[in-house]
Structure formats: structure tokens, C-alpha cells
Design an enzyme around this catalytic site. Sequence first.
Site, short mmCIF file in Angstrom:
data_model
loop_
_atom_site.label_atom_id
_atom_site.label_comp_id
_atom_site.label_asym_id
_atom_site.label_seq_id
_atom_site.Cartn_x
_atom_site.Cartn_y
_atom_site.Cartn_z
CD GLU A 99 -2.79 -1.08 2.49
OE1 GLU A 99 -2.83 -0.06 3.20
OE2 GLU A 99 -3.42 -2.12 2.73
CB CYS A 119 2.05 7.16 3.77
SG CYS A 119 2.20 5.88 5.01
CB CYS A 126 5.45 -5.92 9.25
SG CYS A 126 6.55 -5.27 10.54
CB CYS A 130 2.37 -4.02 16.43
SG CYS A 130 4.13 -3.59 16.40
CB CYS A 133 -0.10 -3.15 13.16
SG CYS A 133 0.53 -2.85 11.50
CB CYS A 365 -0.37 1.05 6.28
SG CYS A 365 -0.21 2.06 4.82
N1 SAH Z 1 6.92 -0.36 11.20
C1 SAH Z 1 7.03 1.04 11.40
C2 SAH Z 1 6.38 1.87 10.32
C3 SAH Z 1 5.08 1.40 9.76
S1 SAH Z 1 3.71 1.51 10.85
C4 SAH Z 1 6.51 1.41 12.77
O1 SAH Z 1 5.89 0.58 13.42
O2 SAH Z 1 6.76 2.54 13.19
C5 SAH Z 1 3.41 3.28 10.90
C6 SAH Z 1 2.67 3.75 12.13
O3 SAH Z 1 1.29 3.32 12.09
C7 SAH Z 1 3.26 3.21 13.42
O4 SAH Z 1 3.37 4.20 14.41
C8 SAH Z 1 2.24 2.17 13.80
O5 SAH Z 1 2.31 1.84 15.15
C9 SAH Z 1 0.95 2.83 13.38
N2 SAH Z 1 -0.19 1.94 13.31
C10 SAH Z 1 -0.21 0.62 13.06
N3 SAH Z 1 -1.47 0.13 13.13
C11 SAH Z 1 -2.27 1.17 13.44
C12 SAH Z 1 -3.66 1.30 13.68
N4 SAH Z 1 -4.50 0.27 13.59
N5 SAH Z 1 -4.14 2.54 14.00
C13 SAH Z 1 -3.31 3.60 14.07
N6 SAH Z 1 -1.99 3.53 13.87
C14 SAH Z 1 -1.46 2.33 13.56
FE1 SF4 Z 2 5.24 -3.81 11.72
FE2 SF4 Z 2 2.84 -2.75 12.01
FE3 SF4 Z 2 4.41 -3.07 14.14
FE4 SF4 Z 2 5.04 -1.21 12.29
S1 SF4 Z 2 3.21 -1.23 13.62
S2 SF4 Z 2 6.40 -2.73 13.26
S3 SF4 Z 2 4.30 -2.24 10.43
S4 SF4 Z 2 3.56 -4.72 12.88
#
Ligand code: SAH
Ligand code: SF4
Length: 382
Positions: A99, A119, A126, A130, A133, A365
Site C-alpha cells: 500500500e 506514505c 512485517c 504488533c 496493526c 496501512c
Molecule cells: N513499522 C514502522 C512503520 C510502519 S507503521 C513502525 O511501526 O513505526 C506506521 C505507524 O502506524 C506506526 O506508528 C504504527 O504503530 C501505526 N499503526 C499501526 N497500526 C495502526 C492502527 N491500527 N491505527 C493507528 N496507527 C497504527
Molecule cells: Fe510492523 Fe505494524 Fe508493528 Fe510497524 S506497527 S512494526 S508495520 S507490525
Amino acid sequence: MMIEPISSPATLLDLTLPEIEAWCVAHGQPAFRGRQIFQAFYRELVSGYDQITTLPLGLRARLAAEWPLAIPEVVSELRSKDGRTVKLLLRLADGARIESVLMLYPPNPESIRPRATVCVSTQAGCAYGCTFCATGQMGFERHLRPGEIVAQVLHFARFLRAHPWGWTAAGSDTSGTLDHVTNIVLMGMGEPLHNYENTLAALRLLNDPMGFHLGARHMTVSTVGLVPAIRRLATEGLQVNLAISLHAPNNTMRARTMPVARKWDMDTLLDTCLDFAHQTGRQVTFEYVLLAGLNDSVEHATELGQRLAPFGTLAHVNLIPVNATSAEFRPPDGHAIRAFRETLQREGVNNSVRAERGDDIAAACGQLRTRDDRARRTKTAP
Ligand code: SAH
Ligand code: SF4
């Protein structure tokens, strides 16, 4: 170090200007042809060799044979109702789907200039898992090549050149048009510092003054907090912004949603960030996804403020009401968000709330990809 295989072919967009020049010379061409090719892609924004009419036909044919372009294919495109967010699902040469999002911001009190921020994804999937996410729930698929990262930015650069955005600032009669990408944030799918070499190569390609010339200060690397890689980034001499996905005021709570916290605890992470801030003289942004009932109380805000006190003005907290990807998580209401902000402010920590955008098009994303995955499963189900 073992280099993990990437199933897509190398393309011209993986090459630096000196590498393209060297290729030209090795093929009996003058070095200036290299600059012509580089500038055609990064300044004129061509999307194929046939558009570089200043090159001899034979050279164009040879380039096409040796260096495929593999422009990502748009699988689906969504535009928010206000037209300021464009989200793409792209298919890469080997079929991997990622994306990319374009976000348009009119001038506001924080930025007197309008912005067009892309973005970008740095990986398909990944590895860090998390729990809030959507990308994390897919697991790791593969790293992206530098050219696959760059191609996402060039796609939107072409889009903006073809469709300049006419903006009007809220509350004033100032208006204008914006026809180029002003910022990039590595906040799409994947963990940029897990794909360190390719990500840095992409940033340097976009930074090159002979080509796209996007200032490093207009680039933000967002990371889950890979300590050794943050240390390394501090030594690169590239003035990029660092954003840390913190999301909790202490390690016990962080480990509940972010498995990475079991590898590097919060003290080590924050010490590393403080070193980064001192070494580079740059403010560090801490992203904090607000999860109602889990990490959004006034006590959590106080604890977070105290943990960040050593940074003084070198820390900024960006609060992000969670984009609910599962029933487990929901965003707090406006009252809780205000209380959290006021507490942080009292603790002396600058903060902002990420302007909610593109909610009507699955903003976080990984969600668009997840939706596409589900649709495919339904189609192929017996
Ligand atoms: N892996 C990197 C960058 C990609 S994620 C990281 O984790 O920083 C980019 C941002 O989107 C991160 O701060 C992540 O925690 C946040 N993010 C992920 N899932 C989300 C969600 N469901 N709602 C809001 N932010 C989210
Ligand atoms: Fe990976 Fe999503 Fe965690 Fe960023 S927030 S490190 S994209 S699992």
C-alpha cells in the site's frame, strides 16, 4: 550478513547516478547519457524508456533489455470524500501487494506551506507482529528493493504533476496549487529499519540533488524501535526525522501489544533515542496509538511525560487514535484525548493529535491489503 532473497528483478530505479553512468561507459556510451537517463526518471518523471526521446534508439532498446522498469501496477485506488487522501494497493513484479498513500494538507498553524506527503511501504508484510496493526497480522513476506520504494514516490509525483492540487487554507482566503511531493513518511507497510540497506539506498536516491532532490528533513523514518539500527542511523549524516512507535508508557504495557519490547526494553530504547537526539541535534517524534481503556488514562499520560522528561524540547509526542482493525481495540473519545494531551503538556511534553484522515477509506496501512486478501480467499474458496 545474509542477504535475504528478493523475488522481483533488479530495475533501473535500484541504481544510483554513478552506477548508471558506469553502465553507460561500460557499454561504449558517454557518461552524460547516465545523467540524461537519471534526470528523465527523477525530474521529467517519465515512466518508460520510449519517452526519453533524447536517447539514441539503440541505447533505449539495450536499456529496456537489461534494466526492466517494473512500474508497480495499481490494483485498486481509493479516494477520501474530501479528495485529500488517495490510497493505492500496488502489485509489484513478483505479485507482492503493498500500500501507498498520498495525503494533502493545506497550510495550517504548524506548517505555513501546503504539503503533499507520500506514505511509503518498505516491506511486503512485517515481521514485528504488533497486535493492533493490520500489516503485523500478515507476517513478513519480503523486503522491498530501493527501486520499489522509490517507485511509490514517483507514482504520486507523476500523479500530482498531472493533477495539481488546488488548495484553500481553512479560515482564510489564501489559496494556491501544489504539483509536487513535498514530504515522505516511511509509515506504510513494513519496518524500514529491518530493511535497512534498501531503505537508506532509497532515501539517498530521492535525496540526490541531480535528480528528485527531496531534502532529508522532509523525510521521516518511522520505526518500531530496532535499537542497533537506530544507533547506525545516527551515524549516516542524513538529516532525516526519526519517529519511534512507542505506544505505551512502560515496558510491561508495551510488551502486551508490541512483541519487540521483549527484545529491547523501553529504557534501552529511550537511551538510544536520547543519544540520537543529542548526536543529530534533531527532535525525536514518539508515536503513541491511543487504545481506549488500555493506554489512554491520565496516569499513563503522567508516566509517559516523566519517561520523556530527559528529552526536554527534543521530544514530541504524536497521539494517534487507533484505527480499529479488530474488535479488541477502539479509539478513545474526545474527552479522554483532551485529558491525555493536557496532562502531557503539564509534564512539559509537546504533543499533537494526528489529524484523522481517510477514515472512510481504511486509513491504517495494511487494511486495504487485508480487504483484498479476504476478497481473493472468497473468490478461490471451493
Ligand atoms: N513499522 C514502522 C512503520 C510502519 S507503521 C513502525 O511501526 O513505526 C506506521 C505507524 O502506524 C506506526 O506508528 C504504527 O504503530 C501505526 N499503526 C499501526 N497500526 C495502526 C492502527 N491500527 N491505527 C493507528 N496507527 C497504527
Ligand atoms: Fe510492523 Fe505494524 Fe508493528 Fe510497524 S506497527 S512494526 S508495520 S507490525
